[in-house]
Design a protein around this motif. Sequence first.
Motif, PDB file in Angstrom:
ATOM      1  N   TRP A 186      37.735  31.618  36.017  1.00  0.00           N
ATOM      2  CA  TRP A 186      38.240  32.722  35.165  1.00  0.00           C
ATOM      3  C   TRP A 186      38.111  33.755  36.083  1.00  0.00           C
ATOM      4  O   TRP A 186      38.861  33.697  37.316  1.00  0.00           O
ATOM      5  CB  TRP A 186      36.949  32.501  34.569  1.00  0.00           C
ATOM      6  N   THR A 187      38.509  34.390  35.401  1.00  0.00           N
ATOM      7  CA  THR A 187      38.571  36.033  35.800  1.00  0.00           C
ATOM      8  C   THR A 187      37.998  37.497  34.253  1.00  0.00           C
ATOM      9  O   THR A 187      37.698  36.380  34.083  1.00  0.00           O
ATOM     10  CB  THR A 187      40.593  36.535  36.082  1.00  0.00           C
ATOM     11  N   THR A 188      38.101  38.910  34.989  1.00  0.00           N
ATOM     12  CA  THR A 188      37.628  39.689  34.301  1.00  0.00           C
ATOM     13  C   THR A 188      37.870  40.992  34.722  1.00  0.00           C
ATOM     14  O   THR A 188      38.379  40.582  35.809  1.00  0.00           O
ATOM     15  CB  THR A 188      35.480  39.835  34.070  1.00  0.00           C
ATOM     16  N   GLY A 191      41.400  41.722  36.943  1.00  0.00           N
ATOM     17  CA  GLY A 191      41.402  40.993  35.486  1.00  0.00           C
ATOM     18  C   GLY A 191      42.671  40.065  36.767  1.00  0.00           C
ATOM     19  O   GLY A 191      43.542  39.060  35.995  1.00  0.00           O
ATOM     20  N   TRP A 198      35.161  37.782  29.279  1.00  0.00           N
ATOM     21  CA  TRP A 198      36.237  36.737  30.279  1.00  0.00           C
ATOM     22  C   TRP A 198      37.855  36.230  29.678  1.00  0.00           C
ATOM     23  O   TRP A 198      36.952  35.878  29.055  1.00  0.00           O
ATOM     24  CB  TRP A 198      34.844  36.259  30.750  1.00  0.00           C
ATOM     25  N   TYR A 205      32.408  39.097  42.946  1.00  0.00           N
ATOM     26  CA  TYR A 205      33.495  38.299  43.362  1.00  0.00           C
ATOM     27  C   TYR A 205      34.729  40.087  42.723  1.00  0.00           C
ATOM     28  O   TYR A 205      34.409  40.286  41.803  1.00  0.00           O
ATOM     29  CB  TYR A 205      33.791  37.432  42.667  1.00  0.00           C
ATOM     30  N   TYR A 208      37.285  40.720  41.528  1.00  0.00           N
ATOM     31  CA  TYR A 208      38.828  39.642  40.740  1.00  0.00           C
ATOM     32  C   TYR A 208      39.959  40.962  40.272  1.00  0.00           C
ATOM     33  O   TYR A 208      40.963  40.651  39.659  1.00  0.00           O
ATOM     34  CB  TYR A 208      38.141  40.088  38.666  1.00  0.00           C
ATOM     35  N   SER A 263      42.719  30.149  44.791  1.00  0.00           N
ATOM     36  CA  SER A 263      42.987  30.991  44.157  1.00  0.00           C
ATOM     37  C   SER A 263      44.736  31.319  43.664  1.00  0.00           C
ATOM     38  O   SER A 263      45.056  31.885  44.035  1.00  0.00           O
ATOM     39  CB  SER A 263      41.803  32.048  44.087  1.00  0.00           C
ATOM     40  N   GLU A 276      46.640  33.951  42.218  1.00  0.00           N
ATOM     41  CA  GLU A 276      46.261  35.676  42.478  1.00  0.00           C
ATOM     42  C   GLU A 276      47.580  36.365  42.068  1.00  0.00           C
ATOM     43  O   GLU A 276      48.632  35.779  42.658  1.00  0.00           O
ATOM     44  CB  GLU A 276      45.890  36.102  44.009  1.00  0.00           C
ATOM     45  N   TYR A 306      41.643  34.349  40.088  1.00  0.00           N
ATOM     46  CA  TYR A 306      40.671  34.418  39.400  1.00  0.00           C
ATOM     47  C   TYR A 306      39.720  33.423  40.617  1.00  0.00           C
ATOM     48  O   TYR A 306      40.265  33.066  41.810  1.00  0.00           O
ATOM     49  CB  TYR A 306      41.195  32.907  38.855  1.00  0.00           C
ATOM     50  N   ARG A 307      38.693  33.105  40.313  1.00  0.00           N
ATOM     51  CA  ARG A 307      37.843  32.597  40.925  1.00  0.00           C
ATOM     52  C   ARG A 307      38.043  31.233  40.276  1.00  0.00           C
ATOM     53  O   ARG A 307      37.926  30.742  39.354  1.00  0.00           O
ATOM     54  CB  ARG A 307      36.459  32.849  40.357  1.00  0.00           C
TER      55      ARG A 307
END
Length: 285
Positions: A77-79, A114, A52, A109, A111, A190, A192, A117-118
């Motif tokens: 955060w993102t993944t 990657g 993450w 969510y 992502y 968010s 993006e 982001y949330r």
Amino acid sequence: MPPRLPISSLRKGLAVVTATGLIGAAAVFGAAAADAATTQTGSCVDGGGIRWTAKAIWAGTYTSGGVRKISINYAGWTTNGRAVPTDSTVRSYSGDGTRIQKLTWSGVYDYKGGTAYRVRNPLNPASAPGKAKIKITLGVDGDGHGSCSVTFTQPGSAGGGGGSASDRYEADVVSGTNAERTSRELQALSSEACVDRYAEQQAARMAAERRMYHQDLGPILRECNLRAVGENVAYGYPSGSAVMAGWMGSSGHRANILNSSYRLLGVGAVQSSDGRWYAAQVFGA
């Protein structure tokens, strides 16, 4: 010399194209700049081996009720995945270690590999450089494995330092935009990658050509797979805080910033060869 509109814009005023959400360029000069923002990033690997990436943006300090506070308008955060079932917790701590807020969120969510982001907007703690903290805990919901955490500490100099001048300018715009929205109980936007790329490119083009203008928003609708797009542009504002004041002082730009249907935000800020700043916000839904 204060920023100005091109003569054509002065004559025509703000132009709104409903099909694309196109809004005219900034017309007024803002207030004095606030402290520059600091963007912090970090990563962790949860018990299931998922990495993450988290980000926090510390903005300027202000006084409320006689208490000096630090703005923390962005904790995200993102993944590397798309429809990821997520468990998250964002905790805010004062300088003495007291937890002042716990925000939890669970859900699926996208992502986008990657790039999306949330984002949450934590309570602002009392300013305590090097001591106030934001802790983001993340994991995959239902996978039976443990979570991991990333902790961000208020910079040693409240709201200052870190990153390039463009990074600080853009971070001020992001945090300022979300502060305006969340103070009115609107959802924070968010960051993006797709819309951010178009904002960066537009700012760079305007700086290279030393003129302010809007880009064609049609390609953004198609390439970023959106149903609505808006854009604010400006030049001559020395900081992200100043350009935010200018945009909020103009009804058309303010409408974009406070549009409840928007969910995504991209920001670009580039200095031209003569030292003048050119900025672009791209909004998406």
